[in-house]
Enzyme design. Structure first.
Site, PDB file in Angstrom:
ATOM      1  N   THR A   1       0.974  -1.456  -0.246  1.00 43.16           N
ATOM      2  CA  THR A   1       0.428   0.095  -0.211  1.00 43.16           C
ATOM      3  C   THR A   1       1.088   1.297  -0.312  1.00 43.16           C
ATOM      4  O   THR A   1       1.578   1.574   0.761  1.00 43.16           O
ATOM      5  CB  THR A   1      -1.257  -0.719   1.413  1.00 43.16           C
ATOM      6  OG1 THR A   1      -1.439  -1.440   1.571  1.00 43.16           O
ATOM      7  CG2 THR A   1      -1.894   0.636   1.171  1.00 43.16           C
TER       8      THR A   1
ATOM      9  N   LYS B   1      -7.684   1.089  -3.204  1.00 43.89           N
ATOM     10  CA  LYS B   1      -7.529   1.057  -1.849  1.00 43.89           C
ATOM     11  C   LYS B   1      -7.505   2.290  -0.948  1.00 43.89           C
ATOM     12  O   LYS B   1      -7.784   2.071  -0.087  1.00 43.89           O
ATOM     13  CB  LYS B   1      -6.088   0.569  -2.036  1.00 43.89           C
ATOM     14  CG  LYS B   1      -5.108   0.803  -0.324  1.00 43.89           C
ATOM     15  CD  LYS B   1      -5.681  -0.759   0.373  1.00 43.89           C
ATOM     16  CE  LYS B   1      -5.035  -1.076   1.380  1.00 43.89           C
ATOM     17  NZ  LYS B   1      -5.444  -2.700   2.141  1.00 43.89           N
TER      18      LYS B   1
ATOM     19  N   LYS C   1      -2.200   4.904   8.647  1.00 39.24           N
ATOM     20  CA  LYS C   1      -1.265   4.895   7.873  1.00 39.24           C
ATOM     21  C   LYS C   1      -1.536   5.628   6.084  1.00 39.24           C
ATOM     22  O   LYS C   1      -1.754   6.013   5.082  1.00 39.24           O
ATOM     23  CB  LYS C   1      -0.453   3.343   7.234  1.00 39.24           C
ATOM     24  CG  LYS C   1       0.421   3.774   5.501  1.00 39.24           C
ATOM     25  CD  LYS C   1       1.122   2.377   5.424  1.00 39.24           C
ATOM     26  CE  LYS C   1       1.582   2.158   4.230  1.00 39.24           C
ATOM     27  NZ  LYS C   1       1.821   1.130   3.401  1.00 39.24           N
TER      28      LYS C   1
HETATM   29  P1  NAD Z   1       5.630  -6.254   7.039  1.00 42.79           P
HETATM   30  O1  NAD Z   1       6.366  -4.761   7.895  1.00 42.79           O
HETATM   31  O2  NAD Z   1       5.657  -7.636   7.816  1.00 42.79           O
HETATM   32  O3  NAD Z   1       6.606  -6.455   5.435  1.00 42.79           O
HETATM   33  C1  NAD Z   1       7.232  -5.944   5.615  1.00 42.79           C
HETATM   34  C2  NAD Z   1       8.721  -6.404   4.980  1.00 42.79           C
HETATM   35  O4  NAD Z   1       9.727  -5.703   4.192  1.00 42.79           O
HETATM   36  C3  NAD Z   1       9.470  -6.306   6.162  1.00 42.79           C
HETATM   37  O5  NAD Z   1       9.559  -7.921   6.623  1.00 42.79           O
HETATM   38  C4  NAD Z   1      10.970  -6.053   5.407  1.00 42.79           C
HETATM   39  O6  NAD Z   1      12.097  -6.258   6.406  1.00 42.79           O
HETATM   40  C5  NAD Z   1      11.319  -5.881   4.098  1.00 42.79           C
HETATM   41  N1  NAD Z   1      11.063  -5.246   3.593  1.00 42.79           N
HETATM   42  C6  NAD Z   1      11.650  -3.493   3.869  1.00 42.79           C
HETATM   43  N2  NAD Z   1      12.709  -3.364   2.945  1.00 42.79           N
HETATM   44  C7  NAD Z   1      13.381  -4.099   1.937  1.00 42.79           C
HETATM   45  C8  NAD Z   1      14.617  -4.550   1.437  1.00 42.79           C
HETATM   46  N3  NAD Z   1      14.895  -3.002   0.857  1.00 42.79           N
HETATM   47  N4  NAD Z   1      14.578  -4.967   0.361  1.00 42.79           N
HETATM   48  C9  NAD Z   1      13.849  -6.233   1.443  1.00 42.79           C
HETATM   49  N5  NAD Z   1      12.869  -6.527   2.201  1.00 42.79           N
HETATM   50  C10 NAD Z   1      12.517  -5.174   2.112  1.00 42.79           C
HETATM   51  O7  NAD Z   1       4.415  -5.333   7.009  1.00 42.79           O
HETATM   52  P2  NAD Z   1       3.157  -6.462   5.962  1.00 42.79           P
HETATM   53  O8  NAD Z   1       2.182  -6.196   6.960  1.00 42.79           O
HETATM   54  O9  NAD Z   1       3.979  -7.377   5.799  1.00 42.79           O
HETATM   55  O10 NAD Z   1       2.896  -5.381   5.467  1.00 42.79           O
HETATM   56  C11 NAD Z   1       3.556  -4.788   3.765  1.00 42.79           C
HETATM   57  C12 NAD Z   1       2.401  -3.799   3.022  1.00 42.79           C
HETATM   58  O11 NAD Z   1       1.087  -4.602   2.916  1.00 42.79           O
HETATM   59  C13 NAD Z   1       2.346  -2.736   3.206  1.00 42.79           C
HETATM   60  O12 NAD Z   1       2.602  -1.327   2.489  1.00 42.79           O
HETATM   61  C14 NAD Z   1       1.065  -2.865   4.344  1.00 42.79           C
HETATM   62  O13 NAD Z   1       0.763  -1.176   4.291  1.00 42.79           O
HETATM   63  C15 NAD Z   1       0.616  -3.631   2.716  1.00 42.79           C
HETATM   64  N6  NAD Z   1      -1.338  -4.246   4.205  1.00 42.79           N
HETATM   65  C16 NAD Z   1      -0.498  -4.644   5.047  1.00 42.79           C
HETATM   66  C17 NAD Z   1      -1.869  -5.203   5.834  1.00 42.79           C
HETATM   67  C18 NAD Z   1      -1.649  -6.001   6.896  1.00 42.79           C
HETATM   68  O14 NAD Z   1      -2.654  -6.251   7.902  1.00 42.79           O
HETATM   69  N7  NAD Z   1      -1.086  -6.351   7.615  1.00 42.79           N
HETATM   70  C19 NAD Z   1      -2.910  -5.418   5.271  1.00 42.79           C
HETATM   71  C20 NAD Z   1      -2.562  -5.078   3.848  1.00 42.79           C
HETATM   72  C21 NAD Z   1      -2.310  -3.729   3.422  1.00 42.79           C
END
Ligand code: NAD
Length: 296
Positions: free
Chosen positions: A93, A170, A245
């Site tokens: 997102t 979204k 966010k």
């Molecule tokens: P998260 O923090 O658990 O996962 C993100 C991952 O990206 C982490 O494991 C981090 O180490 C990795 N990362 C960051 N920079 C990196 C790089 N340069 N190279 C490789 N890996 C890297 O977050 P999440 O909950 O999985 O959310 C991910 C996305 O999905 C976000 O944009 C969030 O807004 C969206 N989202 C989350 C949810 C939810 O309920 N968690 C729901 C809908 C959308």
């Protein structure tokens, strides 16, 4: 079987990559977190030494990263190394501007690359259960190529329009959600002051014109909807930090486009106060306690 690179194996990306493996695809992943890589390896993915190594042989590259700056930085690193004709799908997102920029970066490579913004709704439960909804932006050709892959991770895949349209859908949806949750919470707090029971308000509003998802699926008071986080100490669910966010992204987009969104602005303010009071990790429906005046 498709050869897929998956970058960002966190709370969402990890189970999404696992579902691609289950669907029979060859998945090579990468994440900065060794623990996330270990989990993905035990789910059947190969782990590469870097983002660039992960994408070299991939026909499709999926990114699932925290925010726009991470996506643009990772795409800038990997684009020179992806195969000619590869399809890049960003499921994070992010702000609409960064989403559009990522498409332009892919196009400017001049190697017949295709790209799609494809954020999701459905949360970690949807990621684990492969029941996510994908809202996508990009060309129809890119959508048609992505659809079977996204269907392995979700139950609904919608083509919303050109570059950035998925992110636009979204943040508009989540602005409705933030506003409607506050509206439902205020109604319950007023009902309490008026001596009206939660169940009575629910029974009336859920079958009247006040009906909405925040009331009937995610009711912010315990009782009427047993599966809602209100019955579980407001454990997420959908964390207040993520709601904030998304509301901020909606406000940025409103400012940039000149849209008037006064209730979206108010919702963003209220969720900022709620987060600052130490509730970032609570479910977003816990805002009812804050509205009621229990600020700790
Ligand atoms: P998260 O923090 O658990 O996962 C993100 C991952 O990206 C982490 O494991 C981090 O180490 C990795 N990362 C960051 N920079 C990196 C790089 N340069 N190279 C490789 N890996 C890297 O977050 P999440 O909950 O999985 O959310 C991910 C996305 O999905 C976000 O944009 C969030 O807004 C969206 N989202 C989350 C949810 C939810 O309920 N968690 C729901 C809908 C959308």
């Amino acid at each position: 079987m498709t050869t897929i690179a998956f970058i960002g194996l966190g709370n969402m990306g990890g189970p999404m990559a696992a579902n691609l493996v289950k669907a029979g695809h060859s998945v090579t992943g990468f994440d900065l977190s060794p623990a996330s890589c270990d989990q993905a390896r035990s789910d059947g993915a190969s782990i590469a030494a870097s983002t660039v190594d992960a994408v070299r042989d991939a026909d499709i590259v999926v990114t699932m990263l925290p925010a726009g700056r991470h996506v643009l930085s990772v795409w800038a690193d990997i684009l020179p190394s992806v195969k000619e004709g590869a399809l890049l799908i960003d499921c994070s997102t992010v702000d609409v501007e960064s989403a559009r920029k990522a498409h332009v970066m892919a196009r400017e490579q001049g190697r017949d690359l295709a790209s799609l913004d494809a954020p999701v709704s459905g949360g970690v439960g949807g990621a684990k259960g492969a029941t996510l909804t994908f809202m996508t932006g990009g060309t129809k050709e890119a959508f048609d190529r992505a659809e079977p892959i996204l269907s392995s991770m979700g139950k609904k895949v919608v083509h919303c329009g050109e570059a950035g349209a998925g992110q636009a859908a979204k943040i508009c949806n989540n602005m409705i959600l933030g506003i409607s949750m506050i509206g439902v919470a205020e109604a319950f707090v007023l009902a309490e002051k008026l001596g009206l029971s939660h169940q009575a308000l629910f029974d009336v509003a859920s079958t009247s014109s006040g009906q909405c998802w925040s009331l009937t699926t995610y009711c912010p008071v315990p009782g009427p909807v047993p599966a809602s986080p209100a019955n579980n100490g407001y454990k997420p669910g959908f964390a207040a930090a993520l709601m904030l966010k998304d509301l901020k992204l909606a406000q940025e987009a409103a400012l940039a486009s000149g849209a008037s969104t006064p209730l979206g602005a108010e919702a963003a303010q209220l969720y900022a106060l709620f987060n600052n009071a130490g509730h970032e990790g609570d479910d977003f429906s816990g805002i009812i306690n804050f509205i009621r005046g229990q600020r700790d």
